[in-house]
Design an enzyme around this catalytic site. Structure first.
Site, PDB file in Angstrom:
ATOM      1  N   GLY A 172       6.923  -4.218  -0.345  1.00 52.63           N
ATOM      2  CA  GLY A 172       7.827  -3.262   0.065  1.00 52.63           C
ATOM      3  C   GLY A 172       8.551  -3.569   1.121  1.00 52.63           C
ATOM      4  O   GLY A 172       7.757  -3.613   2.296  1.00 52.63           O
ATOM      5  N   VAL A 202       3.605  -4.642   3.099  1.00 50.43           N
ATOM      6  CA  VAL A 202       4.785  -4.154   3.306  1.00 50.43           C
ATOM      7  C   VAL A 202       5.558  -5.057   4.542  1.00 50.43           C
ATOM      8  O   VAL A 202       4.788  -5.477   5.452  1.00 50.43           O
ATOM      9  CB  VAL A 202       4.686  -2.754   4.147  1.00 50.43           C
ATOM     10  CG1 VAL A 202       5.798  -2.117   4.586  1.00 50.43           C
ATOM     11  CG2 VAL A 202       3.848  -1.809   2.828  1.00 50.43           C
ATOM     12  N   LYS A 203       6.619  -4.941   4.549  1.00 48.83           N
ATOM     13  CA  LYS A 203       7.536  -5.713   5.581  1.00 48.83           C
ATOM     14  C   LYS A 203       8.407  -4.693   6.165  1.00 48.83           C
ATOM     15  O   LYS A 203       8.925  -3.864   5.739  1.00 48.83           O
ATOM     16  CB  LYS A 203       8.587  -6.485   4.947  1.00 48.83           C
ATOM     17  CG  LYS A 203       9.586  -7.300   5.687  1.00 48.83           C
ATOM     18  CD  LYS A 203      10.217  -8.461   5.099  1.00 48.83           C
ATOM     19  CE  LYS A 203      11.528  -9.039   5.756  1.00 48.83           C
ATOM     20  NZ  LYS A 203      12.022 -10.038   5.195  1.00 48.83           N
ATOM     21  N   THR A 204       8.221  -4.896   7.978  1.00 53.17           N
ATOM     22  CA  THR A 204       9.121  -3.890   8.526  1.00 53.17           C
ATOM     23  C   THR A 204       9.560  -4.560   9.772  1.00 53.17           C
ATOM     24  O   THR A 204       9.330  -5.713   9.871  1.00 53.17           O
ATOM     25  CB  THR A 204       7.993  -2.580   9.031  1.00 53.17           C
ATOM     26  OG1 THR A 204       8.929  -1.738   9.431  1.00 53.17           O
ATOM     27  CG2 THR A 204       6.781  -2.870   9.791  1.00 53.17           C
TER      28      THR A 204
END
Ligand code: 5RP
Length: 293
Positions: A172, A202-204
């Site tokens: 995500g 998850v990538k942020t």
């Protein structure tokens, strides 16, 4: 007739040794099926539990951005230094050597270009094609707070359902539009929503204040995007801080392929991620490599 003359008759069932089952080391991923864990092991180094992902998927909405005009010329020589390549299926089929056996994170959402509202994405790849390409994860953009928030979340949850059916992890990718604030409060919200709704990782973006609360409150691994090009020393400092504050790696693009010395930069990032180099050590390493000394 089979030759059985030398057949060994003795057996050792190791009756006193309990059967071993190594716990899967990646945060929040212990309950996933074997195929999913095996694919994650192509992304996250089993030796360190971390990853250097090289992101070159920008063309799916930006076209040939600086540094990605000729992926065969500028990116393929860097593949040997990456744990995982993040790209589109167009680039994978047209330009990526099939001898690349590390992780592939395939961009599977898309639709609008930079000329339009970016959050209006759809699923852009059938999972059957992702499996045919033997990728290790499907990456989907999630626009929390964006105009098409629900649609983008729905894209992700559909991919999560399909991924669970076939053992294919979902990354995500929390997208920060121009109008959204990039702070720890927003990142906690966006990453947690992705994880709660089933993203495998998850990538942020890294935020200077409170990033450790983002990683602490996200039950699955987080990798950081590099964001806009910064001086190499600053990008290495950002990677270091993110790792120290609980990130499981980077998914970095422009700060590598727009660097003056991309091969030196990706190796320096690798030293930070996998070997705990400080920003100073990593920058010195970068300078030595880029000056050829
Ligand atoms: C685009 C992406 C990119 O992969 C991501 O932005 C990483 O690249 P960069 O380090 O250049 O920010 O997810 O939406």
């Amino acid at each position: 007739m089979a030759d059985t003359d030398d057949l060994k008759e003795t057996h050792d069932y190791h009756l006193t040794v309990p059967q071993q089952a190594e716990p899967f080391p990646l945060k929040g991923c212990h309950a996933l099926d074997w195929g999913m864990q095996n694919r994650l092991s192509k992304i996250f180094s089993p030796a360190t539990g971390r990853t250097v992902m090289l992101a070159v998927d920008h063309g799916y909405f930006m076209g040939p951005t600086t540094g990605l005009e000729r992926i065969d010329v500028t990116i393929n020589p860097l593949l040997k230094f990456a744990d995982t390549l993040m790209c589109t299926r167009g680039v994978l089929r047209a330009l990526t050597p099939a001898t690349f056996t590390k992780g592939i994170s395939l961009r599977v959402s898309g639709g609008p270009s930079i000329l339009k509202e970016l959050s209006d994405e759809r699923i852009a790849v059938d999972i059957e094609d992702a499996l045919r390409l033997n990728v290790s994860a499907m990456a989907v953009q999630v626009f929390i707070g964006g105009e098409h928030e629900t649609q983008s979340v729905h894209n992700m949850t559909r991919l999560v359902d399909q991924g669970l059916r076939y053992g294919l992890p979902v990354l995500g990718v929390t997208a920060v539009g121009k109008e959204l604030t990039r702070d720890a409060k927003y990142m906690r919200l966006a990453t947690r929503i992705c994880a709660e709704l089933g993203a495998t990782f998850v990538k942020t973006y890294y935020v200077a204040k409170g990033f450790e609360t983002v990683t602490a409150s996200c039950p699955v691994p987080i990798v950081i995007a590099g964001g806009k090009k910064q001086p190499e020393a600053d990008a290495l400092t950002m990677a270091y801080q993110a790792i120290q504050q609980g990130a499981a790696g980077v998914d970095m693009g422009r700060n590598i392929f727009q660097s003056n010395a991309p091969a030196a930069m990706i190796q320096a990032v690798g030293k930070v991620v996998h070997e705990g180099f400080t920003p100073r050590e990593a920058y010195e390493f970068y300078q030595d490599l880029s000056s050829g000394s």
